[in-house]
Design an enzyme around this catalytic site. Structure first.
Site, PDB file in Angstrom:
ATOM      1  NE  ARG A 225      82.788  10.656 -20.556  1.00  0.00           N
ATOM      2  CZ  ARG A 225      82.257  11.307 -21.574  1.00  0.00           C
ATOM      3  NH1 ARG A 225      82.998  12.936 -21.831  1.00  0.00           N
ATOM      4  NH2 ARG A 225      81.459  11.273 -21.945  1.00  0.00           N
ATOM      5  CG  HIS A 273      81.781  18.071 -19.494  1.00  0.00           C
ATOM      6  ND1 HIS A 273      82.030  16.870 -18.727  1.00  0.00           N
ATOM      7  CD2 HIS A 273      81.874  17.461 -20.566  1.00  0.00           C
ATOM      8  CE1 HIS A 273      81.603  15.577 -19.923  1.00  0.00           C
ATOM      9  NE2 HIS A 273      81.219  15.919 -21.031  1.00  0.00           N
TER      10      HIS A 273
HETATM   11  P1  NDP Z   1      86.062   6.919 -30.823  1.00  0.00           P
HETATM   12  O1  NDP Z   1      85.571   5.240 -30.177  1.00  0.00           O
HETATM   13  O2  NDP Z   1      86.832   7.560 -31.444  1.00  0.00           O
HETATM   14  O3  NDP Z   1      87.456   7.069 -29.982  1.00  0.00           O
HETATM   15  C1  NDP Z   1      88.485   6.598 -28.884  1.00  0.00           C
HETATM   16  C2  NDP Z   1      90.417   6.175 -29.040  1.00  0.00           C
HETATM   17  O4  NDP Z   1      90.909   5.850 -28.469  1.00  0.00           O
HETATM   18  C3  NDP Z   1      90.556   5.390 -30.178  1.00  0.00           C
HETATM   19  O5  NDP Z   1      91.552   5.074 -30.913  1.00  0.00           O
HETATM   20  C4  NDP Z   1      90.815   4.086 -29.950  1.00  0.00           C
HETATM   21  O6  NDP Z   1      92.157   3.105 -30.418  1.00  0.00           O
HETATM   22  C5  NDP Z   1      91.531   4.252 -28.361  1.00  0.00           C
HETATM   23  N1  NDP Z   1      91.317   3.362 -26.852  1.00  0.00           N
HETATM   24  C6  NDP Z   1      90.223   2.982 -26.598  1.00  0.00           C
HETATM   25  N2  NDP Z   1      90.569   2.323 -25.528  1.00  0.00           N
HETATM   26  C7  NDP Z   1      92.270   2.296 -25.146  1.00  0.00           C
HETATM   27  C8  NDP Z   1      93.196   1.459 -24.991  1.00  0.00           C
HETATM   28  N3  NDP Z   1      92.867   0.757 -23.563  1.00  0.00           N
HETATM   29  N4  NDP Z   1      94.431   2.109 -25.275  1.00  0.00           N
HETATM   30  C9  NDP Z   1      94.848   2.902 -25.446  1.00  0.00           C
HETATM   31  N5  NDP Z   1      93.616   3.558 -26.588  1.00  0.00           N
HETATM   32  C10 NDP Z   1      91.915   3.442 -26.501  1.00  0.00           C
HETATM   33  O7  NDP Z   1      85.526   8.200 -29.618  1.00  0.00           O
HETATM   34  P2  NDP Z   1      85.829   9.539 -29.657  1.00  0.00           P
HETATM   35  O8  NDP Z   1      86.653   9.842 -30.163  1.00  0.00           O
HETATM   36  O9  NDP Z   1      84.822   9.991 -30.474  1.00  0.00           O
HETATM   37  O10 NDP Z   1      85.299  10.349 -27.783  1.00  0.00           O
HETATM   38  C11 NDP Z   1      86.537  10.136 -27.194  1.00  0.00           C
HETATM   39  C12 NDP Z   1      85.772  10.052 -25.714  1.00  0.00           C
HETATM   40  O11 NDP Z   1      86.105  11.053 -25.845  1.00  0.00           O
HETATM   41  C13 NDP Z   1      84.356   9.807 -25.429  1.00  0.00           C
HETATM   42  O12 NDP Z   1      84.363   8.540 -25.125  1.00  0.00           O
HETATM   43  C14 NDP Z   1      84.110  10.556 -24.481  1.00  0.00           C
HETATM   44  O13 NDP Z   1      84.619  10.298 -23.233  1.00  0.00           O
HETATM   45  C15 NDP Z   1      85.188  11.813 -24.484  1.00  0.00           C
HETATM   46  N6  NDP Z   1      84.373  13.116 -24.758  1.00  0.00           N
HETATM   47  C16 NDP Z   1      84.438  14.193 -24.079  1.00  0.00           C
HETATM   48  C17 NDP Z   1      83.122  15.353 -24.856  1.00  0.00           C
HETATM   49  C18 NDP Z   1      83.476  16.302 -23.988  1.00  0.00           C
HETATM   50  O14 NDP Z   1      82.695  17.228 -23.689  1.00  0.00           O
HETATM   51  N7  NDP Z   1      84.799  17.149 -23.000  1.00  0.00           N
HETATM   52  C19 NDP Z   1      82.552  15.185 -25.857  1.00  0.00           C
HETATM   53  C20 NDP Z   1      82.470  13.973 -26.725  1.00  0.00           C
HETATM   54  C21 NDP Z   1      83.355  13.059 -26.045  1.00  0.00           C
HETATM   55  P3  NDP Z   1      91.263   2.195 -31.470  1.00  0.00           P
HETATM   56  O15 NDP Z   1      91.295   3.405 -32.761  1.00  0.00           O
HETATM   57  O16 NDP Z   1      92.812   1.240 -31.633  1.00  0.00           O
HETATM   58  O17 NDP Z   1      90.253   1.913 -31.381  1.00  0.00           O
END
Ligand code: NDP
Length: 310
Positions: A225, A273
């Site tokens: 984001r 995006h």
């Molecule tokens: P997931 O929920 O599968 O994964 C999120 C990851 O981030 C997990 O590994 C999680 O850790 C980690 N995480 C969350 N909070 C923290 C923190 N405070 N410190 C360290 N690690 C953290 O999400 P997705 O991979 O499916 O999607 C991620 C993001 O990608 C979406 O939320 C969205 O913002 C973005 N996105 C962008 C798109 C685009 O068009 N550019 C399209 C789709 C999504 P843990 O494994 O330990 O829980």
């Protein structure tokens, strides 16, 4: 409770309406703003929230995000502890985002843009070779997108490090977590890729300090984001030549304003995006399955942890 539970759709009704109806023949599916009796609505499928909509639906139980990110829905949902939030989980969607991150990484490592420039003047001038086996990529977020990005880059021979909240382990990928883990990973990351969800903890995480901790001449890729990044700090790092370049698919303000310096910066690549598009016909069955589970009182899939923010 309402006698006739209904699903309310508030996003691209021309494509999502037919997809949901095909997946659930006979289900009462309404399209915003034609809500009918607000007491009937138990599930809202949406991308954005018109002001006051959630509060106007007293029997709403499930907010369904049509994408992977839910940052725009959680604030409203948190006001109503009786509402749960689910998101789409689709391998094709996370695969598409990962493939853009991989493409951006390869384009920089293999210097495709400089060679495009050289081609314009018929210039044959090999640049210093960069090998994937000698390049370390650090990935912020190791969920569906980060994990797929990590395994793809590992398969291409890169050294890959992944930072997540819980220190997720994947074969061939060095796992890091917590502030200490971030501090340890950053100096190794010749390419830093952000795939994090936007939460209170991750907003602004790509700060001046984080950028300064990367090796000299590192490359930054953001498919998470826009609000993850301190854009001024990023420009400063680029202009001071501490950062070699950046590939950005997401921005603090979208569409990216025409006068924004990213548009004209020679070492910034901008995509509007477009990392993924959720295919409605593919994912409608998982939405409907979850709505049926809700109504049957069964455990729901792909729920968001509202407290963690993702
Ligand atoms: P997931 O929920 O599968 O994964 C999120 C990851 O981030 C997990 O590994 C999680 O850790 C980690 N995480 C969350 N909070 C923290 C923190 N405070 N410190 C360290 N690690 C953290 O999400 P997705 O991979 O499916 O999607 C991620 C993001 O990608 C979406 O939320 C969205 O913002 C973005 N996105 C962008 C798109 C685009 O068009 N550019 C399209 C789709 C999504 P843990 O494994 O330990 O829980």
């Amino acid at each position: 409770m309402n006698s006739s539970p209904s699903l309310l759709l508030n996003f691209a009704p021309d494509v999502w309406g037919p997809a949901l109806r095909e997946a659930a023949p006979g289900m009462d599916i309404r399209t915003y703003p034609d809500i009918g009796n607000p007491l009937d609505i138990d599930c809202l499928v949406t991308h954005t929230l018109p002001q006051g909509l959630v509060q106007s639906l007293p029997n709403l139980k499930l907010l369904y995000a049509v994408g992977a990110g839910v940052d725009y829905l959680l604030a409203e949902a948190l006001k109503r502890p009786d509402i749960r939030v689910a998101r789409i989980a689709d391998e094709a969607v996370s695969g598409d985002v990962a493939s853009l991150a991989v493409a951006a990484t390869l384009s920089w490592v293999r210097q495709l843009m400089p060679y495009v420039e050289q081609e314009k003047t018929s210039t044959w001038a090999p640049l210093p070779h960069r090998s994937s086996s000698e390049t370390t990529v650090g990935i912020l977020g190791m969920g569906r997108i980060g994990g797929t990005t990590a395994t793809s880059l590992h398969a291409l021979g890169f050294r890959v490090c992944g930072w997540s909240r819980t220190g997720k382990n994947l074969p061939g990928v060095q796992a890091f977590s917590g502030q200490a883990g971030l501090k340890a990973m950053l100096p190794r990351a010749q390419v830093l890729i952000c795939t994090l969800p936007l939460t209170d903890e991750t907003a602004g995480i790509v700060s001046a300090d984080v950028l300064a901790s990367l090796p000299q001449g590192a490359y930054f890729v953001n498919v998470g984001r826009g609000a993850h990044v301190d854009e001024d700090a990023l420009l400063e790092a680029l202009n001071a030549d501490r950062l070699a370049g950046a590939f950005l698919d997401v921005f603090k303000h979208e569409p990216l304003p025409p006068a924004h310096p990213f548009w004209v910066h020679p070492r910034v690549r901008v995509t509007p995006h477009v990392a993924s598009r959720t295919p409605p016909h593919r994912v409608a069955p998982q939405v409907i399955a979850n709505v049926l589970r809700l109504r049957a009182g069964e455990p729901l899939m792909n729920l968001v942890d509202a407290a963690a923010g993702y």
